[in-house]
Write an enzyme that holds these catalytic residues in place. Structure first.
Site, PDB file in Angstrom:
ATOM      1  CB  ILE A 139      -2.083  11.165  29.655  1.00 54.88           C
ATOM      2  CG1 ILE A 139      -3.045  12.362  29.626  1.00 54.88           C
ATOM      3  CG2 ILE A 139      -0.652  11.621  29.343  1.00 54.88           C
ATOM      4  CD1 ILE A 139      -2.846  13.341  30.752  1.00 54.88           C
TER       5      ILE A 139
ATOM      6  CG  ASP B  92      -6.532   2.388  27.406  1.00 57.50           C
ATOM      7  OD1 ASP B  92      -7.651   2.907  27.255  1.00 57.50           O
ATOM      8  OD2 ASP B  92      -5.479   2.862  26.908  1.00 57.50           O
TER       9      ASP B  92
ATOM     10  N   GLY C 182      -1.662   8.985  19.762  1.00 55.61           N
ATOM     11  CA  GLY C 182      -0.317   9.158  19.231  1.00 55.61           C
ATOM     12  C   GLY C 182       0.173  10.594  19.214  1.00 55.61           C
TER      13      GLY C 182
HETATM   14  P1  13P Z   1      -2.469   9.679  23.769  1.00 52.51           P
HETATM   15  O1  13P Z   1      -1.850   8.918  22.649  1.00 52.51           O
HETATM   16  O2  13P Z   1      -2.899  11.054  23.321  1.00 52.51           O
HETATM   17  O3  13P Z   1      -1.596   9.764  24.976  1.00 52.51           O
HETATM   18  O4  13P Z   1      -3.826   8.920  24.191  1.00 52.51           O
HETATM   19  C1  13P Z   1      -3.764   7.787  25.029  1.00 52.51           C
HETATM   20  C2  13P Z   1      -5.063   7.038  25.098  1.00 52.51           C
HETATM   21  O5  13P Z   1      -6.109   7.479  24.657  1.00 52.51           O
HETATM   22  C3  13P Z   1      -5.030   5.713  25.752  1.00 52.51           C
HETATM   23  O6  13P Z   1      -6.268   5.072  25.696  1.00 52.51           O
HETATM   24  O1  G3H Z   2      -4.681   3.834  23.256  1.00 53.65           O
HETATM   25  C1  G3H Z   2      -3.532   3.413  23.122  1.00 53.65           C
HETATM   26  C2  G3H Z   2      -2.587   3.555  24.265  1.00 53.65           C
HETATM   27  O2  G3H Z   2      -1.666   4.586  24.009  1.00 53.65           O
HETATM   28  C3  G3H Z   2      -1.903   2.232  24.522  1.00 53.65           C
HETATM   29  O3  G3H Z   2      -0.990   1.944  23.520  1.00 53.65           O
HETATM   30  O4  G3H Z   2      -1.652  -0.319  22.747  1.00 53.65           O
HETATM   31  O5  G3H Z   2       0.679   0.557  22.361  1.00 53.65           O
HETATM   32  O6  G3H Z   2      -0.079  -0.080  24.663  1.00 53.65           O
HETATM   33  P1  G3H Z   2      -0.487   0.417  23.308  1.00 53.65           P
HETATM   34 ZN    ZN Z   3      -7.383   5.496  23.934  1.00 55.80          ZN
HETATM   35 NA    NA Z   4      -9.624   3.510  28.566  1.00 58.07          NA
END
Ligand code: 13P
Ligand code: G3H
Ligand code: ZN
Ligand code: NA
Length: 308
Positions: free
Chosen positions: A254, A81, A180
């Site tokens: 999510i 991610d 967030g």
């Molecule tokens: P949320 O903060 O809405 O759960 O989004 C998560 C996200 O986009 C992770 O890449």
């Molecule tokens: O996009 C962000 C995700 O919620 C991951 O959050 O970078 O704190 O692990 P993090």
């Molecule tokens: Zn994201």
């Molecule tokens: Na992603």
């Protein structure tokens, strides 16, 4: 085994439902999510952020996800991610991830294209798929007027050029969501017109919605009732997620909703059982809370039950 998202996105696009991509950071989170997906017989994406890699160390998360595959018998997509540079994408590809995101959304258009293209070339040579992002997710203060909105939201024509020139497998778009627990100040609003335009111009490109947590009031309330302080939290209403899935969004990210569910469960348990100090006693309910949240999403919001 670990699989790519290619076929599941094709099926989701056709069936007008979406696949949940859930962020994972430890064993209980992984177990809760995978149990829910198994019970619902749903396709599943587990995603790991740079922060998660740092927290758990890469080898632990990889082995935990492998254990989940072995234990559940499910095929799972393991996705990076928000990879911020070529190096982290390469590291994850070499580690056995089946999907990576290169997030060049903070760069000018041409730089985003060049970076994304470089990752796509490497990933595809290893059989790994790539998600990229065009447009910037709005912060709570952003996109208050039309010109700011035009500057941050994904431009449909640019999206076409971006996909053509990079060869990327899926595209994250900005239509008003943000990361967030504080996504909107007033009424929640997403730019569905823009989404529809992008989908019509790119009918074969799976679209990705980041910042897609709903921030369910009952979980915020539970956190606050048991000693938390998260006032004014607000997410994307569930109906808007359903609508996005109908309009071509195949992957719904999510994380925040999992954090809220887990924290509410731990807070409640510790307040109600002040003499207990065995971590299994509160991490067990936390795992159950994750499972319940994911099952709710799959069944009632994303529509991915029984799609294996
Ligand atoms: P949320 O903060 O809405 O759960 O989004 C998560 C996200 O986009 C992770 O890449
Ligand atoms: O996009 C962000 C995700 O919620 C991951 O959050 O970078 O704190 O692990 P993090
Ligand atoms: Zn994201
Ligand atoms: Na992603």
């Amino acid at each position: 085994p670990l699989i790519t998202s290619t076929q599941m996105f094709k099926d989701a696009k056709k069936g007008k439902y979406a696949i949940g991509a859930f962020n994972v950071n430890n064993m209980e989170i992984i177990q809760g999510i995978v149990e829910a997906a198994k019970e619902e017989q749903s396709p599943l994406i587990l995603q790991v952020s740079a922060g998660a890699r740092k927290y758990a160390s890469p080898v632990y998360l990889k082995k935990l996800v492998e254990a989940a595959v072995e234990d559940s018998g499910l095929d799972i997509v393991l996705h990076l991610d928000h990879g911020e540079d070529f190096e982290i994408c390469k590291a994850c590809i070499d580690d056995g991830f089946t999907s990576v995101m290169i997030d060049g959304s903070k760069y000018p258009f041409e730089e985003n294209i060049a970076l994304t293209k470089k990752v796509v070339e490497y990933a595809h040579s290893k059989g790994v798929v790539v998600e990229a992002e065009l447009g910037r997710l709005a912060g709570i203060e952003d996109a208050v007027n039309v010109s700011e909105k035009e500057a941050t939201f994904t431009d449909p024509d640019q999206a076409v050029e971006f996909v053509e020139r990079t060869g990327v497998d899926s595209l994250a778009i900005a239509i008003g969501t943000s990361h967030g627990a504080y996504k909107f100040k007033g009424e929640p609003r997403l730019d569905f017109e823009r989404l529809e335009k992008i989908t019509n111009l790119l009918p074969n490109t799976p679209l990705v919605l980041h910042g897609a947590s709903t921030v369910l009031p009952e979980f915020v309330k539970a956190c606050n009732e048991y000693g938390g302080e998260i006032p004014g939290a607000q997410g994307v209403p569930e109906d808007m997620i359903r609508q996005a899935a109908k309009l071509g969004v195949c992957k719904v990210n999510i994380d925040t909703d999992l954090r809220l569910a887990m924290t509410a469960a731990v807070r409640k348990f510790l307040v109600e059982n002040p003499s207990v100090f065995d971590p299994r006693k509160y991490l067990g309910p936390a795992r159950e809370a994750i499972k319940g949240m994911v099952q709710h999403k799959i069944k009632n919001v994303l529509g991915s039950s029984n799609k294996l």
